[in-house]
Design a protein around this motif. Structure first.
Motif, mmCIF file in Angstrom:
data_model
loop_
_atom_site.group_PDB
_atom_site.id
_atom_site.type_symbol
_atom_site.label_atom_id
_atom_site.label_comp_id
_atom_site.label_asym_id
_atom_site.label_seq_id
_atom_site.Cartn_x
_atom_site.Cartn_y
_atom_site.Cartn_z
ATOM 1 N N UNK A 87 0.820 -1.201 0.000
ATOM 2 C CA UNK A 87 0.000 0.000 0.000
ATOM 3 C C UNK A 87 0.855 1.251 0.000
ATOM 4 N N UNK A 88 0.316 2.308 -0.565
ATOM 5 C CA UNK A 88 0.946 3.612 -0.532
ATOM 6 C C UNK A 88 0.318 4.398 0.597
ATOM 7 N N UNK A 89 1.131 4.873 1.492
ATOM 8 C CA UNK A 89 0.655 5.681 2.596
ATOM 9 C C UNK A 89 0.983 7.130 2.259
ATOM 10 N N UNK A 90 -0.024 7.988 2.126
ATOM 11 C CA UNK A 90 0.232 9.369 1.702
ATOM 12 C C UNK A 90 0.807 10.224 2.822
ATOM 13 N N UNK A 91 1.526 11.256 2.417
ATOM 14 C CA UNK A 91 1.979 12.247 3.383
ATOM 15 C C UNK A 91 0.870 13.269 3.560
ATOM 16 N N UNK A 92 1.027 14.138 4.542
ATOM 17 C CA UNK A 92 -0.006 15.119 4.841
ATOM 18 C C UNK A 92 -0.142 16.169 3.746
ATOM 19 N N UNK A 93 0.952 16.608 3.181
ATOM 20 C CA UNK A 93 0.886 17.672 2.181
ATOM 21 C C UNK A 93 1.405 17.195 0.840
ATOM 22 N N UNK A 94 0.808 17.736 -0.192
ATOM 23 C CA UNK A 94 1.246 17.383 -1.540
ATOM 24 C C UNK A 94 2.633 17.945 -1.823
ATOM 25 N N UNK A 114 -4.434 7.357 8.890
ATOM 26 C CA UNK A 114 -4.889 8.342 9.882
ATOM 27 C C UNK A 114 -3.698 9.038 10.525
ATOM 28 N N UNK A 115 -2.672 8.282 10.858
ATOM 29 C CA UNK A 115 -1.489 8.871 11.490
ATOM 30 C C UNK A 115 -0.787 9.842 10.542
ATOM 31 N N UNK A 116 -0.572 9.410 9.298
ATOM 32 C CA UNK A 116 0.151 10.254 8.340
ATOM 33 C C UNK A 116 -0.593 11.534 8.020
ATOM 34 N N UNK A 117 -1.916 11.525 8.102
ATOM 35 C CA UNK A 117 -2.708 12.705 7.772
ATOM 36 C C UNK A 117 -3.047 13.556 8.996
ATOM 37 N N UNK A 118 -2.704 13.073 10.179
ATOM 38 C CA UNK A 118 -3.064 13.765 11.423
ATOM 39 C C UNK A 118 -2.183 14.988 11.669
ATOM 40 N N UNK A 119 -2.728 15.909 12.475
ATOM 41 C CA UNK A 119 -1.932 17.028 12.971
ATOM 42 C C UNK A 119 -0.931 16.481 13.978
ATOM 43 N N UNK A 120 -0.029 17.317 14.445
ATOM 44 C CA UNK A 120 0.929 16.876 15.459
ATOM 45 C C UNK A 120 0.204 16.424 16.727
ATOM 46 N N UNK A 121 -0.853 17.146 17.112
ATOM 47 C CA UNK A 121 -1.637 16.759 18.284
ATOM 48 C C UNK A 121 -2.302 15.398 18.052
ATOM 49 N N UNK A 122 -2.845 15.198 16.863
ATOM 50 C CA UNK A 122 -3.466 13.917 16.530
ATOM 51 C C UNK A 122 -2.471 12.771 16.554
ATOM 52 N N UNK A 123 -1.272 13.002 16.014
ATOM 53 C CA UNK A 123 -0.226 11.975 16.034
ATOM 54 C C UNK A 123 0.147 11.623 17.468
ATOM 55 N N UNK A 124 0.268 12.662 18.306
ATOM 56 C CA UNK A 124 0.598 12.442 19.713
ATOM 57 C C UNK A 124 -0.482 11.609 20.396
ATOM 58 N N UNK A 125 -1.738 11.898 20.082
ATOM 59 C CA UNK A 125 -2.863 11.166 20.661
ATOM 60 C C UNK A 125 -2.854 9.699 20.216
#
Length: 145
Positions: A87-94, A114-125
């Motif tokens: 699978x290809x896991x996308x980064x947050x920004x193009x 979900x992790x790759x697209x999350x904000x820093x707070x989301x990643x921490x969570x």
């Protein structure tokens, strides 16, 4: 070699190896249209959506049609009942345009995406939740790895 050429080669390989070189057998198994399969093997546009649809219908790992190196035997379900997927896991920004290729099942794919697209707070969570679950699975509904 362009991605459409790789997909055509992989489709041809699939028909040859799984369906005894018979488009009719593939059509019967997948429900695809005979003319569509024939066109894809020749000159019809063979985009990502179509490749993923065919992989799903044929029970292949995601990305199998795009990877000339993935062995055919990887397309079968393992003894544990988990079908691996490239699978290809996308980064947050193009702007970064980073994509990582990994082997993952559906749940792992959802979590990684979900992790790759999350904000820093989301990643921490997400990381905190994973650490808590690892230390004490009963706190999260009894999940155990």
């Amino acid at each position: 070699m362009q991605i459409q050429d790789i997909r055509r080669q992989r489709l041809s390989q699939l028909i040859r190896e799984r369906y005894d070189n018979s488009q009719a057998k593939m059509v019967e198994d997948t429900g695809e249209n005979q003319g569509e399969i024939s066109g894809l093997l020749r000159t019809k546009s063979f985009g990502e959506k179509k490749a993923r649809k065919l992989e799903t219908k044929a029970g292949l790992p995601v990305g199998w049609m795009d990877s000339p190196d993935m062995p055919y035997h990887m397309a079968s379900t393992s003894d544990a009942g988990v079908r691996p997927a490239l699978v290809s896991i996308p980064t947050k920004t193009a702007a970064k345009a980073n994509v990582s290729l990994v082997w993952a099942d559906e749940d792992e794919l959802k979590l990684l995406t979900a992790y790759r697209l999350a904000t820093e707070l989301g990643k921490s969570s997400i990381m905190t939740t994973a650490e808590v679950a690892e230390k004490n699975p009963s706190l999260l509904g009894g999940y155990q790895s």
